[in-house]
Write a protein that holds these residues in place. Structure first.
Motif, short mmCIF file in Angstrom:
data_model
loop_
_atom_site.label_atom_id
_atom_site.label_comp_id
_atom_site.label_asym_id
_atom_site.label_seq_id
_atom_site.Cartn_x
_atom_site.Cartn_y
_atom_site.Cartn_z
N ARG A 102 0.86 -1.20 0.00
CA ARG A 102 0.00 0.00 0.00
C ARG A 102 0.89 1.24 0.00
O ARG A 102 1.98 1.23 0.53
N LYS A 120 -1.57 9.41 -7.30
CA LYS A 120 -2.41 8.32 -7.80
C LYS A 120 -2.48 8.33 -9.33
O LYS A 120 -2.41 7.28 -9.97
N TYR A 127 -1.19 -0.03 -9.87
CA TYR A 127 -2.38 -0.73 -9.39
C TYR A 127 -2.97 -1.59 -10.51
O TYR A 127 -3.33 -2.75 -10.29
N LEU A 132 0.17 -3.04 -6.62
CA LEU A 132 -0.33 -2.50 -5.35
C LEU A 132 -1.63 -3.21 -5.01
O LEU A 132 -2.40 -3.55 -5.91
N GLU A 134 -4.08 -1.83 -3.42
CA GLU A 134 -5.15 -0.84 -3.61
C GLU A 134 -4.53 0.40 -4.25
O GLU A 134 -3.32 0.58 -4.21
N PRO A 135 -5.36 1.24 -4.87
CA PRO A 135 -4.80 2.45 -5.48
C PRO A 135 -4.10 3.32 -4.42
O PRO A 135 -4.42 3.26 -3.23
#
Length: 176
Positions: A102, A120, A127, A132, A134-135
């Protein structure tokens, strides 16, 4: 200069961080890697190195991961910085580190170093490639109220560390 290949600064700092990371990976420790400013680039490049360099790839690669990578006041979204990161010539998953579960990014209002406060969108492919879990979570704007000699210092590392948002991230990681 960090990116000057003839200077020893970059390689020396990577050796220091790599030694600490290697020991933590070898001991199967849970790792929260907290970085600020140029340190975010150094950490990112070091993680990429563990993922792709022949010396580390087979033993570490995607097998050993940093549980939480925290960037504060990061220039990683800057176009010039991105053009100098390790892996920049790669495509798809080869472009990025494979050892981050993360990633949380904190950016303060008026922090001149992290003028691109959202990572992001710059690293969304990590992602999409499954690198990853999660984003990336971008937390902004923060208000870094650090003052030195009666002048506001929104890039201060100490000001980031006392942010309630950072302490929440830290608390959540400790509790997990």
């Amino acid at each position: 200069d960090y990116w000057d290949r003839e200077a020893h600064f970059g390689s020396e700092i990577h050796l220091r961080l790599s030694g600490v990371l290697k020991e933590a990976f070898d001991n199967d420790e849970e790792i929260m890697l907290v970085s600020h400013s140029l340190g975010t680039i150094i950490c990112y490049d070091s993680l990429w190195h563990f993922s792709h360099n022949d010396e580390y790839r087979n033993d570490y690669g995607a097998k050993k991961k940093v549980d939480l990578f925290v960037t504060m006041g990061s220039p990683l979204g800057d176009e010039n910085a991105k053009q100098n990161l390790r892996g920049k010539e790669g495509s798809g998953a080869l472009r990025y580190p494979h050892n981050i579960r993360r990633w949380v990014n904190l950016s303060a209002e008026d922090d001149y170093v992290s003028h691109d406060r959202v990572l992001k969108d710059d690293f969304h492919e990590m992602y999409k490639e499954g690198l990853l879990e999660e984003p990336i979570v971008d937390i902004h704007p923060l208000y870094n109220l650090t003052v030195h000699d009666e002048v506001s210092v929104p890039h201060s590392a100490l000001g980031y560390l006392v942010q309630p948002e950072f302490t929440e991230v830290l608390h959540e990681w400790i509790q997990s």
